[in-house]
Design an enzyme around this catalytic site. Structure first.
Site: not given
Ligand code: NDP
Length: 242
Positions: A186, A140, A59, A10, A153-154, A156-157, A8
Site C-alpha cells: 500500500i 499483513s 506509545d 497519524s 515483522y512476519a 509479529a503479524k 496510528g
C-alpha cells in the site's frame, strides 16, 4: 456514544481509516505517537466535514502508559465507550535473519504484537458489557505467507492473526467481532523506499494499493452489516497472494 479509536491515526493507512469511520458517523479518536501535526490536520479535516474527532497519544509498546491514558479518556467520557478499535499502529525494520540484531526483533514484536495486548485488554470489558464491539487488526500479507527480510515483522503479524482467531471465539457471544485486514503493498511512508515499478509486475492488478482501499474494508468490518463476520483475515493485496 460509540467511539472509534484508530491507533496510528497519524500514519498513511490510519488517516484514511479515521476519515472513513468519521464519514460513517463514528466520533473518532485519532491516535498518534510522534506525529501530532499530522493527527491535528486529520482532526481539522474531519471537523470541517461536520464530524467529531479527538486526539490521543501514547506509545503502544508502553503497557502502563496505554492503560493510564485510556483510563483518563474513560473518566472524561462517562456515558461513552470505545466500541470500535482499529489496532493499526505498526513498524517494520527489515533485515535478513542472519544479520538481525535482537533490538530489531524486539521492537518490531513489541510495536506490532504486544501493542495488541496493551490496547485491546483495556477496552474489551466495555465492549462485552455494552454487548457491541468491533476489533479490527491491521496485519499483513507478510504475516500470511512470510516475506524474506521480514522474519520479525512476519512473526509479529502472524501472532496477531492467531490472537484475532482466538479472541473472536472468546467474545462472539457478546456481539463483539474480531477480524484482521491483511494489506499487500500500500502506498504509504512504510513503502516509500520500495521500487513500485519493479514490484508491481508481481501484482495481478499491476499497482500498489491506496490507503483508501484498505479503509473501505475496515469501514465495512466496523458496520452493522458485518455482524456475522468474525475471526476472519481479509486480504487486500491486488491478487498478489490468494
Ligand atoms: P505508517 O508508517 O504510515 O504509520 C505508522 C503509524 O504507526 C504512525 O501513525 C505511527 O505514529 C504509529 N506508530 C509507530 N510506532 C508507534 C508506537 N511505538 N506507538 C504508537 N504509535 C506508533 O504505516 P502504514 O500506514 O503504512 O501502516 C499502518 C499499518 O498497516 C501497520 O500496522 C503496518 O504494519 C500495516 N501494513 C502496511 C502496509 C503497507 O504497505 N503500507 C502493508 C501491510 C500492512 P507517529 O507517526 O505519530 O509516530
Amino acid at each position: 456514544m460509540r467511539y472509534a479509536l484508530v491507533t496510528g491515526g497519524s500514519g498513511g493507512i490510519g488517516k484514511a481509516v479515521c476519515r472513513k469511520l468519521a464519514q460513517m458517523g463514528f466520533p473518532v479518536i485519532i491516535h498518534y505517537h510522534k506525529n501530532e501535526a499530522i493527527a491535528r490536520e486529520v482532526k481539522e479535516e474531519i471537523e470541517t466535514a461536520g464530524n467529531h474527532a479527538e486526539l490521543i497519544s501514547f506509545d503502544v509498546t508502553d503497557t502502563q502508559q496505554v492503560k493510564t491514558t485510556l483510563e483518563a479518556w474513560k473518566e472524561k467520557h462517562e456515558n461513552d465507550y470505545i466500541a470500535v478499535l482499529v489496532n493499526n499502529a505498526g513498524i517494520s525494520k527489515d533485515e535478513l535473519m542472519v544479520w538481525m540484531e535482537k533490538e530489531n526483533w524486539r521492537s518490531v514484536i513489541d510495536t506490532n504484537l504486544n501493542s495488541f495486548y496493551n490496547v485491546t485488554s483495556g477496552l474489551l470489558k466495555d465492549m462485552i458489557t455494552s454487548k457491541f464491539g468491533r476489533i479490527i487488526n491491521m496485519v499483513s500479507l507478510s504475516g500470511q505467507k512470510g516475506l524474506p527480510g521480514q522474519t520479525n515483522y512476519a512473526a509479529a503479524k502472524a501472532g496477531v492473526i492467531g490472537a484475532t482467531k482466538a479472541l473472536a471465539q472468546e467474545v462472539g457471544k457478546k456481539k463483539v467481532t474480531v477480524n484482521a485486514v491483511a494489506p499487500g503493498y500500500i502506498r504509504t511512508e512504510m513503502t516509500q523506499e520500495l521500487d513500485e515499478k519493479e514490484l508491481k509486475r508481481l501484482i495481478p492488478v499491476n499497482r500498489f494499493g491506496t490507503p483508501e482501499e484498505v479503509a473501505e474494508t475496515v469501514g465495512f468490518l466496523a458496520s452493522d452489516g458485518a455482524s456475522y463476520i468474525t475471526g476472519e483475515v481479509i486480504k487486500i493485496n491486488g491478487g498478489l497472494y490468494t
